[in-house]
Design a protein around this motif. Structure first.
Motif, PDB file in Angstrom:
ATOM      1  N   GLY A 277       0.631  -1.103   0.138  1.00  0.00           N
ATOM      2  CA  GLY A 277       0.017   0.103   0.078  1.00  0.00           C
ATOM      3  C   GLY A 277       0.745   1.043   0.050  1.00  0.00           C
ATOM      4  O   GLY A 277       2.193   1.321  -0.147  1.00  0.00           O
ATOM      5  N   TYR A 278       0.241   2.347   0.202  1.00  0.00           N
ATOM      6  CA  TYR A 278       0.590   3.847   0.059  1.00  0.00           C
ATOM      7  C   TYR A 278       1.183   4.088   1.485  1.00  0.00           C
ATOM      8  O   TYR A 278       0.590   4.131   2.583  1.00  0.00           O
ATOM      9  CB  TYR A 278      -0.480   4.810  -0.321  1.00  0.00           C
ATOM     10  CG  TYR A 278      -0.058   6.372  -0.362  1.00  0.00           C
ATOM     11  CD1 TYR A 278       0.551   6.635  -1.451  1.00  0.00           C
ATOM     12  CD2 TYR A 278      -0.523   7.053   0.767  1.00  0.00           C
ATOM     13  CE1 TYR A 278       0.810   7.964  -1.611  1.00  0.00           C
ATOM     14  CE2 TYR A 278      -0.114   8.361   0.542  1.00  0.00           C
ATOM     15  CZ  TYR A 278       0.584   8.802  -0.394  1.00  0.00           C
ATOM     16  OH  TYR A 278       0.755  10.216  -0.552  1.00  0.00           O
ATOM     17  N   LYS A 279       2.598   4.580   1.441  1.00  0.00           N
ATOM     18  CA  LYS A 279       3.294   5.006   2.540  1.00  0.00           C
ATOM     19  C   LYS A 279       3.036   4.266   3.887  1.00  0.00           C
ATOM     20  O   LYS A 279       2.479   4.688   4.836  1.00  0.00           O
ATOM     21  CB  LYS A 279       2.851   6.537   2.744  1.00  0.00           C
ATOM     22  CG  LYS A 279       3.497   7.351   1.609  1.00  0.00           C
ATOM     23  CD  LYS A 279       3.432   8.813   1.817  1.00  0.00           C
ATOM     24  CE  LYS A 279       3.613   9.610   0.626  1.00  0.00           C
ATOM     25  NZ  LYS A 279       4.959   9.294   0.073  1.00  0.00           N
ATOM     26  N   GLY A 280       3.714   3.213   3.866  1.00  0.00           N
ATOM     27  CA  GLY A 280       3.499   2.042   4.956  1.00  0.00           C
ATOM     28  C   GLY A 280       2.212   1.568   5.322  1.00  0.00           C
ATOM     29  O   GLY A 280       1.755   1.198   6.515  1.00  0.00           O
ATOM     30  N   ASP A 281       1.415   1.575   4.197  1.00  0.00           N
ATOM     31  CA  ASP A 281      -0.128   1.276   4.276  1.00  0.00           C
ATOM     32  C   ASP A 281      -1.010   2.114   5.107  1.00  0.00           C
ATOM     33  O   ASP A 281      -2.044   1.689   5.925  1.00  0.00           O
ATOM     34  CB  ASP A 281      -0.087  -0.241   4.730  1.00  0.00           C
ATOM     35  CG  ASP A 281      -1.533  -0.994   4.149  1.00  0.00           C
ATOM     36  OD1 ASP A 281      -1.987  -0.344   3.172  1.00  0.00           O
ATOM     37  OD2 ASP A 281      -1.790  -2.153   4.451  1.00  0.00           O
ATOM     38  N   SER A 282      -0.677   3.198   5.180  1.00  0.00           N
ATOM     39  CA  SER A 282      -1.302   4.352   6.000  1.00  0.00           C
ATOM     40  C   SER A 282      -2.738   4.560   5.508  1.00  0.00           C
ATOM     41  O   SER A 282      -3.536   4.699   6.566  1.00  0.00           O
ATOM     42  CB  SER A 282      -0.573   5.307   6.171  1.00  0.00           C
ATOM     43  OG  SER A 282      -0.179   6.190   4.983  1.00  0.00           O
ATOM     44  N   CYS A 283      -3.005   4.496   4.351  1.00  0.00           N
ATOM     45  CA  CYS A 283      -4.401   4.768   4.075  1.00  0.00           C
ATOM     46  C   CYS A 283      -5.296   3.656   4.340  1.00  0.00           C
ATOM     47  O   CYS A 283      -6.316   4.035   4.878  1.00  0.00           O
ATOM     48  CB  CYS A 283      -4.499   4.860   2.490  1.00  0.00           C
ATOM     49  SG  CYS A 283      -4.107   6.444   1.931  1.00  0.00           S
ATOM     50  N   ARG A 284      -4.738   2.291   4.265  1.00  0.00           N
ATOM     51  CA  ARG A 284      -5.777   1.454   4.641  1.00  0.00           C
ATOM     52  C   ARG A 284      -6.010   1.240   6.037  1.00  0.00           C
ATOM     53  O   ARG A 284      -7.059   1.267   6.818  1.00  0.00           O
ATOM     54  CB  ARG A 284      -5.248   0.064   4.263  1.00  0.00           C
ATOM     55  CG  ARG A 284      -6.049  -1.341   4.439  1.00  0.00           C
ATOM     56  CD  ARG A 284      -5.139  -2.277   4.909  1.00  0.00           C
ATOM     57  NE  ARG A 284      -4.319  -2.090   5.769  1.00  0.00           N
ATOM     58  CZ  ARG A 284      -4.457  -2.403   7.094  1.00  0.00           C
ATOM     59  NH1 ARG A 284      -5.628  -2.457   7.487  1.00  0.00           N
ATOM     60  NH2 ARG A 284      -3.270  -2.111   8.049  1.00  0.00           N
ATOM     61  N   ALA A 285      -4.992   1.777   6.874  1.00  0.00           N
ATOM     62  CA  ALA A 285      -4.901   1.655   8.557  1.00  0.00           C
ATOM     63  C   ALA A 285      -5.915   2.924   8.696  1.00  0.00           C
ATOM     64  O   ALA A 285      -6.781   2.724   9.710  1.00  0.00           O
ATOM     65  CB  ALA A 285      -3.674   1.935   9.059  1.00  0.00           C
ATOM     66  N   THR A 286      -5.990   4.132   8.031  1.00  0.00           N
ATOM     67  CA  THR A 286      -6.866   5.084   8.272  1.00  0.00           C
ATOM     68  C   THR A 286      -8.123   4.688   7.865  1.00  0.00           C
ATOM     69  O   THR A 286      -8.954   4.998   8.901  1.00  0.00           O
ATOM     70  CB  THR A 286      -6.407   6.166   7.640  1.00  0.00           C
ATOM     71  OG1 THR A 286      -5.351   6.630   7.872  1.00  0.00           O
ATOM     72  CG2 THR A 286      -7.514   7.638   7.778  1.00  0.00           C
ATOM     73  N   GLN A 287      -8.434   3.942   6.992  1.00  0.00           N
ATOM     74  CA  GLN A 287      -9.909   3.413   6.661  1.00  0.00           C
ATOM     75  C   GLN A 287     -10.459   2.614   7.518  1.00  0.00           C
ATOM     76  O   GLN A 287     -11.483   2.596   8.090  1.00  0.00           O
ATOM     77  CB  GLN A 287      -9.755   2.893   5.392  1.00  0.00           C
ATOM     78  CG  GLN A 287      -9.665   3.896   4.149  1.00  0.00           C
ATOM     79  CD  GLN A 287      -9.117   3.614   2.768  1.00  0.00           C
ATOM     80  OE1 GLN A 287      -8.411   2.163   2.865  1.00  0.00           O
ATOM     81  NE2 GLN A 287      -9.160   3.917   1.703  1.00  0.00           N
TER      82      GLN A 287
END
Length: 334
Positions: A277-287
């Motif tokens: 994912g994007y930048k350490g999978d931070s988008c998925r973590a936020t979602q």
């Protein structure tokens, strides 16, 4: 939960990739004023495509919407969702102006809907690990920190190729980029009390500022420096963290490299290799945080009202400081 995504541009596609791996929710429809862009995104992510957002909301009746459009569109889109009682995940910047951001928060509150600002920086895993170190006082008493961010996509006649509308924005680097670091500093070090900011425009073809230096003081007395620009030092280019950082304590020092590697003294305490994912999978973590809080009723880390009162207010304080060439003290709002 059934979701709809509004905006299929550069960041909308990043959002869709994250939604594919979220537990407990799925984006089933997408909308963009460019129908071709909506069609392409829908085909790739197995969703239905729309050109008209009102039609999409009426036909899909989603459990939430993810707004991934330009900040000037956020207020009318939040009003549309609020009028239908639909919770909102809204991309940062919250709005172009303080007045619009206030209106967004008041619209959500008046309608009784959940509103979370999509501030994914604090969800980058190196910052979550750093927070763990700070919570167990691995550095001892903190004395100073620095975020140092660079890219080279803002130079030349055609800057910001991924988001070319940046060129026309009268407020740019603080509003679009350094807001991430202000919010992350809040997450790591507590609420901000005072900001002294200086700005400059280096690239003559753009409208806004592209060089910024800020001195930030927190309520606990800790001071830090946030400095950035987007026209030089390409060695950070492609790095997941999009910055390097240093946090200094009386007992130890933490260093963050541009790729997201985290060092406590001479010991590497976080290795970003292999993260999806994007930048350490931070988008998925936020979602995932958004979905989990919708399900449980827990408060979002970037709850709309809190984000307005602290992060957006810090952005406004930075611009006021630059305009008046003086430190600006934060209040409960600006």
């Amino acid at each position: 939960m059934k979701g709809c995504l509004i905006g299929c541009g550069y960041f909308g596609k990043i959002q869709l990739e994250g939604w594919r791996r979220v537990t407990g929710a799925r984006v089933e429809a997408v909308c963009d004023t460019d129908r071709t862009r909506a069609y392409v995104a829908a085909a790739e992510y197995e969703a239905r495509d729309y050109e008209d957002v009102v039609r999409m909301l009426e036909e899909e009746n989603p459990d939430f919407v993810d707004i991934a459009t330009r900040p000037s569109t956020h207020l009318p889109l939040v009003k549309l969702a609020a009028g239908r009682g639909i919770p909102v995940l809204c991309q940062k910047p919250m709005a172009n102006t303080w007045e619009e951001a206030v209106a967004i928060a008041e619209t959500a509150k008046g309608a009784g809907i959940r509103l979370m600002i999509n501030e994914n920086w604090r969800w980058q895993p190196w910052y979550r690990r750093l927070r763990e170190l700070l919570d167990r006082r691995a550095l001892g008493r903190l004395v100073f920190y620095r975020f140092h961010t660079r890219r080279r996509d803002g130079w030349g006649e055609k800057p910001y190729p991924n988001q070319p509308y940046f060129k026309e924005m009268p407020r740019l680097l603080v509003l679009e980029t350094l807001v991430h670091f202000l919010d992350t500093a809040r997450y790591l070090f507590g609420e901000i009390e005072e900001i002294y900011c200086q700005t400059e425009r280096i690239n003559p073809v753009i409208a806004g500022e592209d060089l910024v230096v800020m001195i930030v003081r927190h309520q606990n007395g800790l001071r830090g420096v946030i400095d950035g620009h987007r026209f030089a030092e390409p060695d950070q280019e492609g790095g997941q963290a999009m910055c390097d950082a240093r946090v200094e304590g009386l007992d130890n020092v933490v260093r963050l490299g541009g790729q997201g590697d985290l060092w406590l003294g001479a010991e590497r305490v976080f290795d970003p290799i292999g993260l999806p994912g994007y930048k350490g999978d931070s988008c998925r973590a936020t979602q995932q945080h958004f979905v989990d809080c919708l399900a449980s009723g827990a408060r979002f880390e970037s709850e709309g009202e809190d984000y307005l009162r602290h992060t957006v207010a810090a952005v406004e304080a930075a611009y006021r400081s630059a305009a008046e060439n003086r430190p600006v003290r934060m209040t409960n709002g600006i």
